[in-house]
Each structure stands twice: as structure tokens, then as C-alpha cells.
Scaffold this motif. Sequence first.
Motif, PDB file in Angstrom:
ATOM      1  N   THR A 306       3.948   5.732   0.626  1.00 36.60           N
ATOM      2  CA  THR A 306       3.021   4.602   0.643  1.00 36.60           C
ATOM      3  C   THR A 306       2.040   4.824  -0.495  1.00 36.60           C
ATOM      4  O   THR A 306       1.409   5.880  -0.586  1.00 36.60           O
ATOM      5  N   GLU A 307       1.912   3.830  -1.389  1.00 40.51           N
ATOM      6  CA  GLU A 307       1.109   4.034  -2.586  1.00 40.51           C
ATOM      7  C   GLU A 307       0.445   2.736  -3.039  1.00 40.51           C
ATOM      8  O   GLU A 307       0.895   1.633  -2.719  1.00 40.51           O
ATOM      9  N   ASN A 308      -0.634   2.908  -3.775  1.00 36.08           N
ATOM     10  CA  ASN A 308      -1.343   1.794  -4.397  1.00 36.08           C
ATOM     11  C   ASN A 308      -1.859   0.805  -3.348  1.00 36.08           C
ATOM     12  O   ASN A 308      -1.526  -0.375  -3.341  1.00 36.08           O
ATOM     13  N   ILE A 309      -2.687   1.317  -2.446  1.00 35.11           N
ATOM     14  CA  ILE A 309      -3.221   0.515  -1.356  1.00 35.11           C
ATOM     15  C   ILE A 309      -4.745   0.484  -1.456  1.00 35.11           C
ATOM     16  O   ILE A 309      -5.378   1.521  -1.639  1.00 35.11           O
ATOM     17  N   ILE A 310      -5.321  -0.715  -1.316  1.00 31.51           N
ATOM     18  CA  ILE A 310      -6.771  -0.900  -1.279  1.00 31.51           C
ATOM     19  C   ILE A 310      -7.159  -1.319   0.141  1.00 31.51           C
ATOM     20  O   ILE A 310      -6.584  -2.264   0.695  1.00 31.51           O
ATOM     21  N   VAL A 311      -8.138  -0.625   0.716  1.00 27.56           N
ATOM     22  CA  VAL A 311      -8.702  -1.001   2.013  1.00 27.56           C
ATOM     23  C   VAL A 311     -10.200  -1.141   1.814  1.00 27.56           C
ATOM     24  O   VAL A 311     -10.862  -0.188   1.391  1.00 27.56           O
ATOM     25  N   ARG A 312     -10.749  -2.325   2.118  1.00 28.02           N
ATOM     26  CA  ARG A 312     -12.183  -2.499   1.878  1.00 28.02           C
ATOM     27  C   ARG A 312     -12.792  -3.498   2.865  1.00 28.02           C
ATOM     28  O   ARG A 312     -12.130  -4.405   3.351  1.00 28.02           O
ATOM     29  N   ASN A 313     -14.064  -3.250   3.149  1.00 26.31           N
ATOM     30  CA  ASN A 313     -14.865  -4.168   3.964  1.00 26.31           C
ATOM     31  C   ASN A 313     -14.233  -4.434   5.327  1.00 26.31           C
ATOM     32  O   ASN A 313     -14.211  -5.564   5.817  1.00 26.31           O
TER      33      ASN A 313
END
Length: 543
Positions: A306-313
Amino acid sequence: MKKLSGLVVLVLATAFRTAPDNSTDLPQILTPTFRKDTLLISKFGAVADGLTLSTAAFTKAIEQCNRNGGGVVLVPRGLWLTGSIALKNNVNLHLAKGALVQFTNQRDAYPLVNTTWEGEDAVRNQAPISGTDLENIAITGEGILDGAGDAWRMVKKSKLTADQWKKLVASGGVVNDKQDSWYPSAQSLKGATMTVKAGQDHSYYEDIKDFLRPNMLSLTRCKRILLEGVTFQNSPAWCLHPLLCENITLRNVTAKNPWYAQNGDGLDLESCRNGLVENCLFDVGDDGICIKSGRDEQGRKRGVPTENIIVRNCRVYHAHGGFVIGSEMSGGVKNLYVSNCTFMGTDVGLRFKTARGRGGIVENIFVDGIDMTDIAGEAILFDMYYAAKDPVPQQGESNELPTIPAQPLSEATPQFRSFQIRNVTCKGAETGIMIRGLPEMAVKDILIENAVLQSRKGLVCIEADNIRLKNVTLISPAKTLMQIQNSHNLTFDNIRYLDKTDLLMYISGDRSKDIKLLNTNTSNAKKTAETTADVPANVLTMK
């Protein structure tokens, strides 16, 4: 140093906060687009009375939309009862505000299918919503999808009040011989008491079919996925499970499961590439936001990280972990960016877990801006001894590690390395930071910077290499603030703590060495350091 109030904790952390989302390294995620053509499920025979099973209507509407070249399948306001739904290319399943899609609680409506379970090939019941080898798909709107999980889940007596347990038992189902767990059927109990063999014909599983709970949303090898605005709730097992998917966006999604739901994860991204999870809410029975990549030999053979993941807010309420990697991470995990998230009442905050036998490398993890309250266990946890049980011990249980000798390195040896964690606050936890590596494989290259952690225990660091704490405040009443065992290349720079702490640092283990304490006022502690007899001389340098 004067005692730090809760207000000071928040002010200190806020002063450190930076905006990580401007990084040019963030992955670009492709999102789907759809034709405006709209088909109403009611035109295909669906009835919003909560009684009429509308599975065929959902199927016909989705298939017709797909044949037309794509568009929107609209679920209007109302209560719609259905069996499993299979998505199709170029279709946006849109739930209008006030729409409740209730999946049937009749377990025989979900056939056995070949799928995966916790990172390995398995036969399970068909997921309420599924899609395989699809492109350009979405589930959007302000409606609710309910997975009828109560019809599937076992429940531990220890997780209910006496009245709740009495009502549950009276509702039907069966109780195990120990009288400590309830199951919805005899089939379910039978499955729980046997070792289920993998790779058998479907006939083998028929006698335990009720035990083989499905995940609610199962997407496999799909590309360009959008989940937006919808509430997914009451899943039989994991709520949202994209597997081997690319370019997936979750925005303003809510995932809800009862807090006692076994395997009731919110989101499990497994062997996925290029993803965005933003402005989502999780209130579940197991891990909240979880990153996986397959289990043990099968995961290593698949070899897809699993790669290149953004988790925000994002916000996480009840969960075993707020943001989690593992324990099924055998295919690797890399290049994750987590920012500006809030965890309230989770068992663990940042939870990174694995075990011998997994293999896999987890690296290049960037976390910036996490606020936590009322964490039952650890605020920040690196644990290579995951034991597949609740992270907070039940009354009478021990959380202490047995003495385990080192083993030879192999492809089954997991690795955690290259983490940067910045700008973290926690008001209330059992332990601020816990790092537990293996004797043969240390947790390596971890930076924790600009953190204020209020907890019963401060730092526990076992089998670690190149750990750096900078500008970290540990607000702990413990007599010993930091416990270090068999760890080396540690740097503690500007550590702040409560006045009159008995012992700042306790060092043990003959492999402990090269520990630096910099820019720290040691006069506020009654004693700076103690070492055991096996610790090498001059292990600690202070400047």
C-alpha cells in the motif's frame, strides 16, 4: 519546570503546528467522472416500504446504466430493503438525503464466494456491496447504507452490561459452553469452535456459513473510485475494504459500527496505490483507519505494497486504533502522509503493529498534526509483538511481554523504519510512547518532534535503533519517566517533564548504548539516570 496545565498543553502543540499539505511529494489521485444521465431505482421496481426486497431492481438499474455508457443510479429518499449489490463500470450509485438502504438480515441471501479474509485467500459470504475489476465507479450522496451486522456478529459478554446481555440472549441465537460469548446461530458457534481450513470446495463451508461474516464494501482490483458523503454503518465485519485498488478517494464519508463489534474496522486499504482519505469520520469496533498489504507468506507472494496514500482532516471516535498500519502488512507499506486528524476515546492513537512471520517493510511514513483525548492505551505505539487481541487488556489480563530470544533473520522478519511524527498532542493516555522491536530486528529511524503527551507512563523503548525525540513534553506522574531496554543510537533533545520526577531515565540491557540527552533541564528530576549491571559504561551522554 512548573507543572503544565491542560491549556498549556494545547497552546504548546498549536504553536508547533505546520501545514504539511503543501509538499510537492504528495501523490496525485485521479478521480472518476460520470455522464449526467440518471436512472431511478423505483423505475425498475424498487419499493421504499422497508419490506419489499428490491435486489433485482438495484441490479437492473445498475446494469442498464452501465449498458448506456454510464451515469447515475439514484436512490431517492425512503427505506429500501435489498440483498447484495454489485457495482458496474462508469456507474455512480447516488443516495439522496434521507435514503436508507437496508441490507437484508437473511443470511442465506448472501452466497458463498471466493474472496479474502484478513489478508489471505478465503471463502466468505458475498459482501453487501462489491465490485471486481471495475473502473470509474462511485457511491455518493447523503444517504445511509446499513449492513445488518447484528445478524452476523458474535458478542462477548464482557462488553455488555448485565441487562444488555440478558436481552441479547433472550433475542435468540446460542451461547457458548463458557457462557461468555453469544452467537447469532448454531452455525456461527460451530465455525468459531473449529479451525477453518482454507482452499476447500464451497460445500465444506456450508455447515459454518453463518460464521463467515462478509465485509460490507468489498472492492477488488478497481481503478478510479469515489466514496463521498455517504454513511456506511453496521457492517458484519470490516466496513470498507478496497483491495488491490488504484486511485481511490474517500471524502466526507462516515463509517459506524458498534463499539463492541469484533473485526468491526472502519477502513482497510489493502495493497492499494494512490489514495486520498479526507474529512471522514470513523466510530467503530476495531481499528479506525487501517493500512494493510496481505498476511504472511501469501502477502509476501502477492508483493503489492500500500503506497502513496494521503489521510487528512479525519476524526476517529471509538476504535482500537485511530490511524493504524498492520498487522497484515506483509506486502509492505510506504509513502503515507497523515495530517490534521483527531482521535477521541480510541484504545490507541497512532498504532503500528506487526509480528514475526509477517515479513514486509513499512517505511517513509509522515505524520503531522494529531490531537488526541482519552486514549485508553498508548498515544503512539510501535509494536512487533501483535497478538490478535484487544490492545487494552481486560480486567485480570496481563500486557507484559514474555522473554523471547532472537531468531535468525528471514523474509518473514518484519521491519518498521523511517517514520517522521510531528506536532502531536494527547490529553490522557496509559502510555505516551511505546516502542517494542524484536531482538533480531529493531524498530529503526523514528523521529518524534514537537509533541505534548499527558499519560500515566511516559516512554517505554525496547529493541530500538536511531530513535530521536525532539521538543517532546512527557506529562506523567510515573516515578520513572523513560524506560529503555536494549536500544541504541537514541537522542532525546529538549525533553520537558513535571517537577520532582523521581527518575528521568532507566536503562537496561547489554545492547543498550549511544544514548544522548541534550538541551534538557535535568535538575527538575531527583535523579537523572539508573542503569542495570549489564549496561555498558558511558552509555549516556548529556550536553
